[in-house]
Design a protein around this motif. Structure first.
Motif, PDB file in Angstrom:
ATOM      1  N   SER A 115     -41.661 -75.560 -30.651  1.00 51.51           N
ATOM      2  CA  SER A 115     -41.425 -74.681 -31.796  1.00 51.51           C
ATOM      3  C   SER A 115     -41.690 -73.212 -31.486  1.00 51.51           C
ATOM      4  O   SER A 115     -41.289 -72.345 -32.251  1.00 51.51           O
ATOM      5  N   SER A 116     -42.358 -72.919 -30.383  1.00 52.59           N
ATOM      6  CA  SER A 116     -42.556 -71.535 -29.936  1.00 52.59           C
ATOM      7  C   SER A 116     -42.977 -71.562 -28.476  1.00 52.59           C
ATOM      8  O   SER A 116     -43.387 -72.613 -27.948  1.00 52.59           O
ATOM      9  N   GLY A 117     -42.919 -70.402 -27.833  1.00 51.35           N
ATOM     10  CA  GLY A 117     -43.380 -70.318 -26.462  1.00 51.35           C
ATOM     11  C   GLY A 117     -44.862 -70.625 -26.355  1.00 51.35           C
ATOM     12  O   GLY A 117     -45.300 -71.304 -25.410  1.00 51.35           O
ATOM     13  N   MET A 118     -45.668 -70.162 -27.298  1.00 53.02           N
ATOM     14  CA  MET A 118     -47.095 -70.423 -27.249  1.00 53.02           C
ATOM     15  C   MET A 118     -47.411 -71.891 -27.527  1.00 53.02           C
ATOM     16  O   MET A 118     -48.376 -72.432 -26.981  1.00 53.02           O
ATOM     17  N   THR A 119     -46.612 -72.555 -28.350  1.00 58.86           N
ATOM     18  CA  THR A 119     -46.805 -73.997 -28.528  1.00 58.86           C
ATOM     19  C   THR A 119     -46.579 -74.715 -27.207  1.00 58.86           C
ATOM     20  O   THR A 119     -47.345 -75.607 -26.820  1.00 58.86           O
ATOM     21  N   ALA A 263     -38.836 -70.184 -30.360  1.00 59.68           N
ATOM     22  CA  ALA A 263     -38.879 -71.481 -29.692  1.00 59.68           C
ATOM     23  C   ALA A 263     -39.430 -71.302 -28.286  1.00 59.68           C
ATOM     24  O   ALA A 263     -39.535 -70.180 -27.777  1.00 59.68           O
ATOM     25  N   GLY A 264     -39.780 -72.415 -27.629  1.00 54.43           N
ATOM     26  CA  GLY A 264     -40.280 -72.380 -26.268  1.00 54.43           C
ATOM     27  C   GLY A 264     -39.887 -73.631 -25.517  1.00 54.43           C
ATOM     28  O   GLY A 264     -39.375 -74.594 -26.105  1.00 54.43           O
ATOM     29  N   SER A 265     -40.130 -73.634 -24.206  1.00 53.51           N
ATOM     30  CA  SER A 265     -39.781 -74.803 -23.400  1.00 53.51           C
ATOM     31  C   SER A 265     -40.592 -74.827 -22.122  1.00 53.51           C
ATOM     32  O   SER A 265     -41.162 -73.815 -21.704  1.00 53.51           O
ATOM     33  N   ILE A 266     -40.639 -76.006 -21.500  1.00 58.38           N
ATOM     34  CA  ILE A 266     -41.109 -76.147 -20.134  1.00 58.38           C
ATOM     35  C   ILE A 266     -40.126 -77.050 -19.407  1.00 58.38           C
ATOM     36  O   ILE A 266     -39.395 -77.827 -20.035  1.00 58.38           O
ATOM     37  N   ALA A 267     -40.102 -76.962 -18.079  1.00 54.46           N
ATOM     38  CA  ALA A 267     -39.214 -77.809 -17.288  1.00 54.46           C
ATOM     39  C   ALA A 267     -39.878 -78.094 -15.948  1.00 54.46           C
ATOM     40  O   ALA A 267     -40.685 -77.309 -15.453  1.00 54.46           O
ATOM     41  N   GLY A 268     -39.509 -79.223 -15.353  1.00 53.51           N
ATOM     42  CA  GLY A 268     -40.055 -79.607 -14.057  1.00 53.51           C
ATOM     43  C   GLY A 268     -39.759 -81.056 -13.771  1.00 53.51           C
ATOM     44  O   GLY A 268     -38.953 -81.696 -14.466  1.00 53.51           O
ATOM     45  N   ALA A 269     -40.415 -81.609 -12.777  1.00 50.14           N
ATOM     46  CA  ALA A 269     -40.239 -83.016 -12.447  1.00 50.14           C
ATOM     47  C   ALA A 269     -40.767 -83.885 -13.581  1.00 50.14           C
ATOM     48  O   ALA A 269     -41.693 -83.507 -14.301  1.00 50.14           O
TER      49      ALA A 269
END
Length: 438
Positions: A115-119, A263-269
């Protein structure tokens, strides 16, 4: 509340997507091409060319037997796991399509939206730390990120050690040895190395490759390297290619790109994403379907917008660097430090469009400059279609102690500028007239 899943330990499985076509005749399709349809099957949505907005909290099973089979797979009572949609706190169509496309940009196996980058950052850190652990991080960080580590995680027995963005391999070895000692004294481990590169708001770069080499040499357990890539990603830097394990974004910025969503996100294996997915299932914080749909729209033009803004920034900085009232620039297209230039040459694909300008004087001079801008808007955030300007020392980084700000180079003479997609000559004219008041 739903009690469908012990989500703390078991990430909710995703819907089984239609096999994606990512090559033609052996040619790998570019992200800008895949943004037009990757992860979406029109047949499943009445032939709709674009994904509809799926406004639903829960999903129906075809039969009671199907429901039982699904939960047997989730809980491990049946081998083979489970695919499908259950409840929108866990996953939903718009979010899954968005995550598929975000993973494409960074060459990642999996991605998660928030819902956010900080989340995204807070749940990421919480998923990996325990009492007594140490987080090693670069500086400067976005003030809220630094505050979460120093003020919130510290309540639960998590401590930190930081290092300057341009640290060398030798300095990184020393930092990790000190972090190991600190963790051992507290009964914990070094749980995460967290980077922000370029740093906000100075544009200081971290040598990701040196961080990875130091991690591998000094830590003999799984310790993820995570990096906030908001300033340059997803177009101008691909941290996973240089040794990072997890890449984080405030999608509010360049990816959203229109200053109309958060909004926010992460990505990786997948092995790094699964613990975070499980904790997100419990805590909530997934991006809502309408925002996910807006981000899908924005991803179709992110390359065009960032390219235009980058070209504009180069022209504006060429004007500013020689202006008599400008003391210097924190712009990656004009680097005077040999170490920083070396990192840029190895890690970056472009200079970006957010930079710092140091005016001669201090807060009063910066305020006169900001108050006399006409095209550029006085506002926090960055990466939108419009040009934004702010004074970090008195705004976004005011909560950072004064001595710490000075140490990080966030002086009263620093103005942060995010260049938009307006006409570059118009922007130069605006900056020129505003500087006359300094």
């Amino acid at each position: 509340m739903t009690d469908a899943i012990d989500a703390t330990d078991t990430p909710t499985p995703r819907r089984n997507p239609k096999p994606a076509k990512t090559t033609i005749g052996g040619r790998e399709l570019k992200p800008s091409t895949l943004m037009m349809g990757h992860g979406f099957d029109p047949v499943l949505s009445e032939g709709s060319l674009k994904p509809p907005i799926f406004l639903t909290s829960t999903f129906a099973f075809p039969s009671a037997a199907d429901g039982k089979r699904h939960f047997e797979g989730i809980t491990g009572k049946r081998e083979g796991g489970a695919e499908g949609l259950v409840y929108s706190r866990f996953n939903a169509p718009n979010q899954e399509i968005l995550e598929d496309r975000l993973a494409i940009w960074d060459g990642a196996e999996d991605a998660l939206s928030f819902s956010s980058g900080m989340t995204a950052i807070c749940i990421l850190m919480l998923a990996y730390v325990s009492q007594g652990d140490v987080i090693v991080h670069s500086g400067p960080l976005y003030a809220a990120s630094e505050g979460f580590v120093a003020k919130v995680l510290s309540k639960f027995g998590v401590t930190y050690i930081d290092f300057p963005a341009g640290a060398t391999r030798e300095e990184l070895d020393d930092v990790l040895q000190r972090a190991k000692k600190q963790a051992g004294e507290n009964g914990g481990k070094v749980a995460m190395i967290y980077l922000e590169s370029p740093g906000n708001p100075t544009n200081a770069l971290v040598d990701i490759e040196a961080v990875k080499d130091a991690r591998d040499a000094n830590l003999k357990w799984d310790c993820p390297i995570a990096i906030d890539n908001t300033f340059l990603g997803p177009l101008w830097q691909r941290p996973l290619d240089h040794g990072a394990d997890i890449v984080a974004y405030s999608l509010t910025k360049y990816v959203g790109g229109h200053s109309d969503l958060v909004a926010g996100s992460i990505a990786g294996a997948k092995k790094w994403m699964d613990p975070v997915r499980a904790l997100r299932n419990t805590m909530g914080g997934i991006v809502d379907p309408n925002t996910a749909w807006m981000l899908l729209r924005s991803l179709e033009t992110v390359e065009l917008r960032m390219q235009r803004a980058g070209k504009n920034a180069a022209k504006v900085c060429a004007f500013l660097k020689d202006h008599p009232k400008v003391d210097g620039l924190g712009y990656l297209g004009i680097i005077h430090d040999e170490r920083q230039q070396d990192i840029y040459d190895r890690h970056c694909l472009g200079a970006g469009s957010t930079f710092s300008v140091f005016l001669k004087g201090g807060e009063a001079e910066c305020f006169r400059f900001l108050d006399n801008l006409t095209i550029a808007k006085l506002a926090v955030s960055l990466g939108g279609t419009e040009t934004l300007a702010s004074h970090p020392a008195s705004m976004t980084h005011l909560s950072v102690p004064h001595a710490r700000r000075q140490q990080l180079g966030i002086s009263d003479s620093l103005v942060r500028i995010s260049i938009g997609i307006e006409d570059a000559d118009d922007l130069i004219a605006d900056f020129e007239q505003a500087l006359q008041h300094v």
